[in-house]
Design an enzyme around this catalytic site. Structure first.
Site, PDB file in Angstrom:
ATOM      1  N   PRO A   2      -5.142 -12.288   5.663  1.00  0.00           N
ATOM      2  CA  PRO A   2      -4.630 -11.336   6.660  1.00  0.00           C
ATOM      3  C   PRO A   2      -3.904 -12.086   7.781  1.00  0.00           C
ATOM      4  O   PRO A   2      -4.465 -12.996   8.382  1.00  0.00           O
ATOM      5  CB  PRO A   2      -5.887 -10.652   7.201  1.00  0.00           C
ATOM      6  N   GLU A   3      -2.669 -11.729   8.010  1.00  0.00           N
ATOM      7  CA  GLU A   3      -1.883 -12.353   9.071  1.00  0.00           C
ATOM      8  C   GLU A   3      -1.892 -11.438  10.290  1.00  0.00           C
ATOM      9  O   GLU A   3      -2.453 -10.346  10.234  1.00  0.00           O
ATOM     10  CB  GLU A   3      -0.443 -12.570   8.581  1.00  0.00           C
TER      11      GLU A   3
END
Ligand code: ZN
Length: 272
Positions: A2-3
């Protein structure tokens, strides 16, 4: 992984449902995440009312009057709502129940590199957060700031920009894309790029992240459905994952190298 855009979307997805709600209880099935979940999470958090939900870098803060629950999604974590009677699967490590709320906030993390921590006071003073650089979408992340930080630095611009002490949230995908958009060779020394080119780079970083967050907004409904684990945004990527394929601008095949064990893809013709 997850960015920043996924974390921002997660924060925006859960906030309206838990704001001003009171925590009934927290069910911790697996306390061993990246660090053990501290005792305070089970002793102090229940009974508290959620006053705000915010994000700093890739950390989500669930704020109450006695402290803040800090959540990091790590490599594979996700946070979403399920019906109260949904049986947990093997990787569903934590459930947060709220008084009178007919859904449960569930934390799933197959690789357990995520974290759930507690901060008694100002969470910005927490050791994981205090050293973080500016948020990329704020005015604090400006060309003046970046130029000053890059001065004299021999480190490759790609690794430099992915350092969360320089700026938070520019992960591998977005670093690749923003460098392509700005026409900057990822291996170029950070201190060897003109201020004019850095100005363009700053704009490109803001653009790719804002576009991803905007796209994430369309997935918000998924946070309330049972199977609604938000995935990666299917953004149209110009270089990341496109090694040997033709450059979208000049048609020459893209080059892939490794930098700090991460894949870098660039166009040797367009990026200097
Ligand atoms: Zn090209």
């Amino acid at each position: 992984m997850p960015e920043l855009p996924e974390v921002e979307t997660t924060k925006n997805g859960i906030a309206p449902h838990i704001l001003e709600q009171t925590v009934a209880r927290i069910e911790i099935r697996q306390p061993k995440l990246r660090w053990p979940i501290p005792e305070a999470v089970s002793t102090l958090f229940p009974g508290q009312t959620v006053q705000d939900v915010t994000r700093r870098g890739k950390y989500i803060g669930v704020h109450t009057s006695v402290g803040t629950l800090i959540i990091h999604l790590g490599m594979s974590g996700s946070l979403y709502f399920v019906e109260p009677d949904t049986p947990p699967m093997f990787h569903d490590h934590v459930d947060i129940h709220f008084v009178g709320l007919n859904k449960v906030l569930r934390y799933t993390d197959p690789r357990r590199f995520g974290a759930m921590l507690w901060s008694d006071g100002d969470w910005y003073a927490h050791e994981l957060i205090s050293h973080l650089g500016p948020e990329p979408l704020t005015d604090a992340f400006s060309v003046d700031y970046l130029h000053e930080r890059a001065k004299g630095r021999k480190q490759a611009i790609k690794q430099f920009i992915m350092d969360s002490k320089v700026v938070v949230g520019v992960g591998n995908i977005y670093a690749n894309e923003a460098l392509f958009m700005a026409g900057i060779r990822p291996t170029r020394a950070a201190g060897n790029i003109s201020k004019k080119r850095l100005a363009l780079f700053v704009e490109c970083i803001k653009q790719v992240l804002a576009a991803a967050i905007e796209q994430g907004g369309t997935t918000l409904k998924d946070f309330v459905s049972g199977e609604g684990k938000p995935g990666y945004f299917k953004q149209e990527l110009k270089v990341y994952g496109r090694a040997d394929l033709p450059c979208t601008v000049c048609k020459s095949p893209l080059t892939e190298i490794r930098q700090g064990q991460r894949s870098t893809v660039y166009c040797a013709h367009c990026q200097r």
